[in-house]
Design a protein around this motif. Structure first.
Motif, PDB file in Angstrom:
ATOM      1  N   SER A 118       0.835  -1.197   0.000  1.00  0.00           N
ATOM      2  CA  SER A 118       0.000   0.000   0.000  1.00  0.00           C
ATOM      3  C   SER A 118       0.871   1.248   0.000  1.00  0.00           C
ATOM      4  CB  SER A 118      -0.911   0.013   1.227  1.00  0.00           C
ATOM      5  OG  SER A 118      -0.146   0.087   2.410  1.00  0.00           O
ATOM      6  N   ASN A 119       0.293   2.360  -0.404  1.00  0.00           N
ATOM      7  CA  ASN A 119       1.028   3.623  -0.462  1.00  0.00           C
ATOM      8  C   ASN A 119       1.594   4.024   0.894  1.00  0.00           C
ATOM      9  OD1 ASN A 119       0.534   3.957  -3.190  1.00  0.00           O
ATOM     10  ND2 ASN A 119      -1.397   5.004  -2.831  1.00  0.00           N
ATOM     11  N   VAL A 120       0.768   3.898   1.929  1.00  0.00           N
ATOM     12  CA  VAL A 120       1.206   4.355   3.244  1.00  0.00           C
ATOM     13  C   VAL A 120       2.355   3.500   3.770  1.00  0.00           C
ATOM     14  CG1 VAL A 120      -0.391   2.950   4.629  1.00  0.00           C
ATOM     15  CG2 VAL A 120       0.356   5.176   5.487  1.00  0.00           C
ATOM     16  N   SER A 121       2.418   2.222   3.361  1.00  0.00           N
ATOM     17  CA  SER A 121       3.533   1.382   3.811  1.00  0.00           C
ATOM     18  C   SER A 121       4.845   1.836   3.188  1.00  0.00           C
ATOM     19  CB  SER A 121       3.264  -0.088   3.470  1.00  0.00           C
ATOM     20  OG  SER A 121       3.240  -0.300   2.071  1.00  0.00           O
ATOM     21  N   PHE A 122       4.801   2.315   1.941  1.00  0.00           N
ATOM     22  CA  PHE A 122       6.000   2.888   1.332  1.00  0.00           C
ATOM     23  C   PHE A 122       6.438   4.130   2.100  1.00  0.00           C
ATOM     24  CE2 PHE A 122       4.864   0.672  -2.734  1.00  0.00           C
ATOM     25  CZ  PHE A 122       6.062  -0.002  -2.884  1.00  0.00           C
ATOM     26  N   LEU A 123       5.470   4.985   2.444  1.00  0.00           N
ATOM     27  CA  LEU A 123       5.807   6.212   3.178  1.00  0.00           C
ATOM     28  C   LEU A 123       6.387   5.887   4.545  1.00  0.00           C
ATOM     29  CD1 LEU A 123       2.710   8.433   2.315  1.00  0.00           C
ATOM     30  CD2 LEU A 123       4.973   8.464   1.272  1.00  0.00           C
ATOM     31  N   GLY A 124       5.963   4.773   5.121  1.00  0.00           N
ATOM     32  CA  GLY A 124       6.483   4.383   6.419  1.00  0.00           C
ATOM     33  C   GLY A 124       7.969   4.070   6.416  1.00  0.00           C
ATOM     34  N   GLU A 125       8.522   3.851   5.239  1.00  0.00           N
ATOM     35  CA  GLU A 125       9.952   3.574   5.117  1.00  0.00           C
ATOM     36  C   GLU A 125      10.782   4.857   5.127  1.00  0.00           C
ATOM     37  OE1 GLU A 125      11.277   0.416   5.104  1.00  0.00           O
ATOM     38  OE2 GLU A 125       9.201  -0.115   5.564  1.00  0.00           O
ATOM     39  N   LEU A 126      10.127   6.017   5.049  1.00  0.00           N
ATOM     40  CA  LEU A 126      10.831   7.294   5.047  1.00  0.00           C
ATOM     41  C   LEU A 126      10.915   7.875   6.450  1.00  0.00           C
ATOM     42  CD1 LEU A 126       9.167   9.017   1.941  1.00  0.00           C
ATOM     43  CD2 LEU A 126      11.454   8.007   2.043  1.00  0.00           C
ATOM     44  N   SER A 127      11.975   8.598   6.712  1.00  0.00           N
ATOM     45  CA  SER A 127      12.083   9.321   7.982  1.00  0.00           C
ATOM     46  C   SER A 127      11.087  10.482   7.958  1.00  0.00           C
ATOM     47  CB  SER A 127      13.500   9.861   8.169  1.00  0.00           C
ATOM     48  OG  SER A 127      13.786  10.856   7.182  1.00  0.00           O
ATOM     49  N   TYR A 128      10.795  11.041   9.135  1.00  0.00           N
ATOM     50  CA  TYR A 128       9.852  12.156   9.205  1.00  0.00           C
ATOM     51  C   TYR A 128      10.365  13.351   8.398  1.00  0.00           C
ATOM     52  CZ  TYR A 128       7.479   9.587  12.909  1.00  0.00           C
ATOM     53  OH  TYR A 128       6.794   8.636  13.617  1.00  0.00           O
ATOM     54  N   VAL A 129      11.672  13.536   8.407  1.00  0.00           N
ATOM     55  CA  VAL A 129      12.258  14.644   7.649  1.00  0.00           C
ATOM     56  C   VAL A 129      12.021  14.446   6.154  1.00  0.00           C
ATOM     57  CG1 VAL A 129      14.402  15.815   7.023  1.00  0.00           C
ATOM     58  CG2 VAL A 129      13.982  15.161   9.401  1.00  0.00           C
ATOM     59  N   ASN A 130      12.269  13.226   5.665  1.00  0.00           N
ATOM     60  CA  ASN A 130      12.080  12.963   4.239  1.00  0.00           C
ATOM     61  C   ASN A 130      10.611  12.988   3.834  1.00  0.00           C
ATOM     62  OD1 ASN A 130      14.742  12.809   3.402  1.00  0.00           O
ATOM     63  ND2 ASN A 130      14.915  10.621   3.842  1.00  0.00           N
ATOM     64  N   LYS A 131       9.719  12.605   4.762  1.00  0.00           N
ATOM     65  CA  LYS A 131       8.293  12.718   4.468  1.00  0.00           C
ATOM     66  C   LYS A 131       7.909  14.179   4.252  1.00  0.00           C
ATOM     67  CE  LYS A 131       6.965   8.662   7.158  1.00  0.00           C
ATOM     68  NZ  LYS A 131       6.460   8.207   8.464  1.00  0.00           N
ATOM     69  N   ALA A 132       8.422  15.026   5.127  1.00  0.00           N
ATOM     70  CA  ALA A 132       8.128  16.455   5.006  1.00  0.00           C
ATOM     71  C   ALA A 132       8.720  17.020   3.716  1.00  0.00           C
ATOM     72  CB  ALA A 132       8.675  17.198   6.220  1.00  0.00           C
ATOM     73  N   LYS A 133       9.958  16.637   3.400  1.00  0.00           N
ATOM     74  CA  LYS A 133      10.584  17.102   2.167  1.00  0.00           C
ATOM     75  C   LYS A 133       9.812  16.628   0.947  1.00  0.00           C
ATOM     76  CE  LYS A 133      15.415  17.409   3.756  1.00  0.00           C
ATOM     77  NZ  LYS A 133      16.774  16.858   3.554  1.00  0.00           N
ATOM     78  N   LEU A 134       9.375  15.371   0.973  1.00  0.00           N
ATOM     79  CA  LEU A 134       8.643  14.822  -0.156  1.00  0.00           C
ATOM     80  C   LEU A 134       7.344  15.593  -0.389  1.00  0.00           C
ATOM     81  CD1 LEU A 134       8.516  12.592  -2.303  1.00  0.00           C
ATOM     82  CD2 LEU A 134       7.378  11.143  -0.627  1.00  0.00           C
ATOM     83  N   ALA A 135       6.625  15.877   0.683  1.00  0.00           N
ATOM     84  CA  ALA A 135       5.387  16.638   0.557  1.00  0.00           C
ATOM     85  C   ALA A 135       5.662  18.045   0.036  1.00  0.00           C
ATOM     86  CB  ALA A 135       4.676  16.701   1.913  1.00  0.00           C
ATOM     87  N   TYR A 136       6.719  18.657   0.549  1.00  0.00           N
ATOM     88  CA  TYR A 136       7.070  20.019   0.149  1.00  0.00           C
ATOM     89  C   TYR A 136       7.428  20.080  -1.335  1.00  0.00           C
ATOM     90  CZ  TYR A 136       9.686  24.412  -0.085  1.00  0.00           C
ATOM     91  OH  TYR A 136      10.148  25.650  -0.436  1.00  0.00           O
ATOM     92  N   PHE A 137       8.312  19.176  -1.776  1.00  0.00           N
ATOM     93  CA  PHE A 137       8.739  19.169  -3.172  1.00  0.00           C
ATOM     94  C   PHE A 137       7.576  18.816  -4.097  1.00  0.00           C
ATOM     95  CE2 PHE A 137      13.150  17.936  -1.473  1.00  0.00           C
ATOM     96  CZ  PHE A 137      13.510  19.267  -1.345  1.00  0.00           C
ATOM     97  N   TYR A 138       6.733  17.894  -3.662  1.00  0.00           N
ATOM     98  CA  TYR A 138       5.605  17.473  -4.497  1.00  0.00           C
ATOM     99  C   TYR A 138       4.614  18.621  -4.689  1.00  0.00           C
ATOM    100  CZ  TYR A 138       1.820  14.539  -6.280  1.00  0.00           C
ATOM    101  OH  TYR A 138       0.825  14.003  -7.053  1.00  0.00           O
ATOM    102  N   LEU A 139       4.326  19.353  -3.615  1.00  0.00           N
ATOM    103  CA  LEU A 139       3.385  20.473  -3.702  1.00  0.00           C
ATOM    104  C   LEU A 139       3.941  21.614  -4.549  1.00  0.00           C
ATOM    105  CD1 LEU A 139       2.033  20.558  -0.037  1.00  0.00           C
ATOM    106  CD2 LEU A 139       0.783  19.872  -2.087  1.00  0.00           C
ATOM    107  N   ARG A 140       5.237  21.777  -4.522  1.00  0.00           N
ATOM    108  CA  ARG A 140       5.868  22.833  -5.313  1.00  0.00           C
ATOM    109  C   ARG A 140       6.097  22.396  -6.767  1.00  0.00           C
ATOM    110  NH1 ARG A 140       8.614  27.107  -3.187  1.00  0.00           N
ATOM    111  NH2 ARG A 140      10.239  26.862  -4.781  1.00  0.00           N
ATOM    112  N   GLY A 141       5.796  21.160  -7.065  1.00  0.00           N
ATOM    113  CA  GLY A 141       5.975  20.682  -8.426  1.00  0.00           C
ATOM    114  C   GLY A 141       7.411  20.377  -8.787  1.00  0.00           C
ATOM    115  N   GLU A 142       8.275  20.218  -7.769  1.00  0.00           N
ATOM    116  CA  GLU A 142       9.690  19.901  -8.027  1.00  0.00           C
ATOM    117  C   GLU A 142       9.829  18.390  -8.146  1.00  0.00           C
ATOM    118  OE1 GLU A 142      12.538  22.007  -5.629  1.00  0.00           O
ATOM    119  OE2 GLU A 142      11.068  23.536  -5.092  1.00  0.00           O
ATOM    120  N   LYS A 143       9.432  17.885  -9.287  1.00  0.00           N
ATOM    121  CA  LYS A 143       9.342  16.447  -9.498  1.00  0.00           C
ATOM    122  C   LYS A 143      10.686  15.746  -9.359  1.00  0.00           C
ATOM    123  CE  LYS A 143       7.301  13.133 -12.726  1.00  0.00           C
ATOM    124  NZ  LYS A 143       6.592  12.976 -14.033  1.00  0.00           N
TER     125      LYS A 143
END
Length: 386
Positions: A118-143
């Motif tokens: 599942s998607n959330v299980s993949f996210l569980g493999e990321l640190s909290y810092v990388n989760k935040a970075k991923l959300a930030y970059f994704y929202l800004r369109g920095e693919k």
């Protein structure tokens, strides 16, 4: 096991364009009766001669497609088979009584049971810092920057990590597949995913375990896929055509098409650590020791008494009623892995005794990996990781 020493299927099946095919009789060293269950890669490139042999000579009644809905829909190559088999989507496959009625009506079924983390299980493999970075970059369109985080996570995860998440979040469809394999009326059965290596390999390993197949034979069967897929792995056109999204993430998919024994060994060690044994895992998902024994008996014996068959059908019917959403106080629609289900059995055992999760909507970061929109689960406000 070298390519020259690959075991030969007892029925000597040969196809022009279907890869990684074998009878589980070969996989089990002859313990399973020939012609009961087969495994293979996707039949999307099957020739008319392959399809004719598949349907008329082998007499395959049931196809278990372990791919996601998007994978299957995007695959135009298996349309000839869809014309010969009645297709049951994942949303209807949970109702075994309904599936049984269609089986008697159409005789040939293609059942979709996606097995994928599942998607959330993949996210569980990321640190909290990388989760935040991923959300930030994704929202800004920095693919590119968000893809780099996902790529790094996948490299660290490796095949064994992928299998661990797969077993943890796709348990409902694994259970349904085992139930169908336990019904002789559905035989012969073919199990396949894309390459017939990972998802098909995990389900096959569970079936072989129910038949008490020695660990070395299970490992050999898993590793055989690496040699069976070598010509595809070395074909640049095939790799580019089938792994466009992975290429966008910068992943080297040739390594993901390998089947090292270490991956299977490590995931088994994880199963033993969390569930006690492979049988313990199967009991945790709801496939209890009696059902495991029934499946092994069905596949290994050459004849069955009427009483044994009736007892088997009664046990399966009771399980089907237990899984019927009408008997659930709360049921999430589309409970398979393709919709990001990471729920747990209502009565799990072992370390996951209280492992129920409330359902909430979260931002879909894993859309970078799969195009469909998913529902995710969070436990106690944190992304659940294994």
């Amino acid at each position: 096991m070298t390519e020259e020493n690959l075991p030969t299927d007892q029925n000597n099946h040969r196809f022009e364009a279907i890869c990684n095919f074998r009878d589980l009789s070969t996989s089990s060293g002859g313990r399973i009766k020939p012609g009961k269950i087969y495994r293979m890669a996707t039949p999307s490139e099957a020739t008319p001669a392959d399809i004719d042999y598949f349907v008329n000579k082998m007499g395959v009644k049931t196809i278990l497609d372990l791919r996601t809905v998007c994978e299957s829909d995007d695959d135009a190559g298996d349309k000839p088979l869809r014309q010969l088999y009645h297709r049951i989507p994942e949303s209807h496959s949970h109702n075994l009584a309904y599936v049984n009625r269609l089986h008697h009506q159409y005789n040939r079924l293609m059942i979709q049971l996606p097995i994928l983390p599942s998607n959330v299980s993949f996210l569980g493999e990321l640190s909290y810092v990388n989760k935040a970075k991923l959300a930030y970059f994704y929202l800004r369109g920095e693919k590119d920057r968000s893809n780099a985080i996902i790529s790094d996570m996948m490299v660290k995860l490796k095949l064994q990590g992928l299998y661990r998440l797969m077993l943890r979040t796709s348990w409902k469809n694994i259970l349904r597949a085992l139930q169908i394999c336990s019904n002789v009326d559905y035989h012969p059965i073919v199990i396949h995913c894309s390459q017939g290596k990972d998802r098909t390999g995990m389900l096959t390993a569970m079936i072989l375990n129910c038949c008490n197949v020695p660990a070395n034979l299970v490992q050999d069967d898993y590793h055989r896929s690496e040699m069976e897929l070598e010509r595809l792995r070395l074909n640049p056109d095939y790799m580019a055509r089938n792994f466009k999204k992975a290429a966008g993430l910068g992943l080297d998919m040739t390594s993901w098409m390998l089947a090292p024994v270490e991956a299977l060994t490590e995931v088994k060690q994880w199963i033993v650590a969390h569930y006690g044994s492979v049988s313990g895992y199967l009991e945790w998902i709801g496939f209890n020791p009696i059902l495991q024994e029934n499946l092994g008996t069905l596949l290994m014996e050459h004849s069955h008494s009427v009483e044994a068959k009736e007892a088997q059908q009664t046990a399966l019917q009771e399980m089907a009623e237990d899984l019927d959403p009408k008997n659930e106080e709360k049921q999430v629609s589309g409970t398979g892995a393709s919709e990001g289900d990471c729920g747990c059995p209502r009565q799990p055992v072992g370390k996951h005794q209280n492992h129920h999760r409330p359902i909430v909507k979260v931002f879909n970061l894993a859309a970078l990996l799969k195009p469909s929109v998913h529902r995710h689960h969070i436990r106690k406000g944190r992304f659940d990781h294994l």
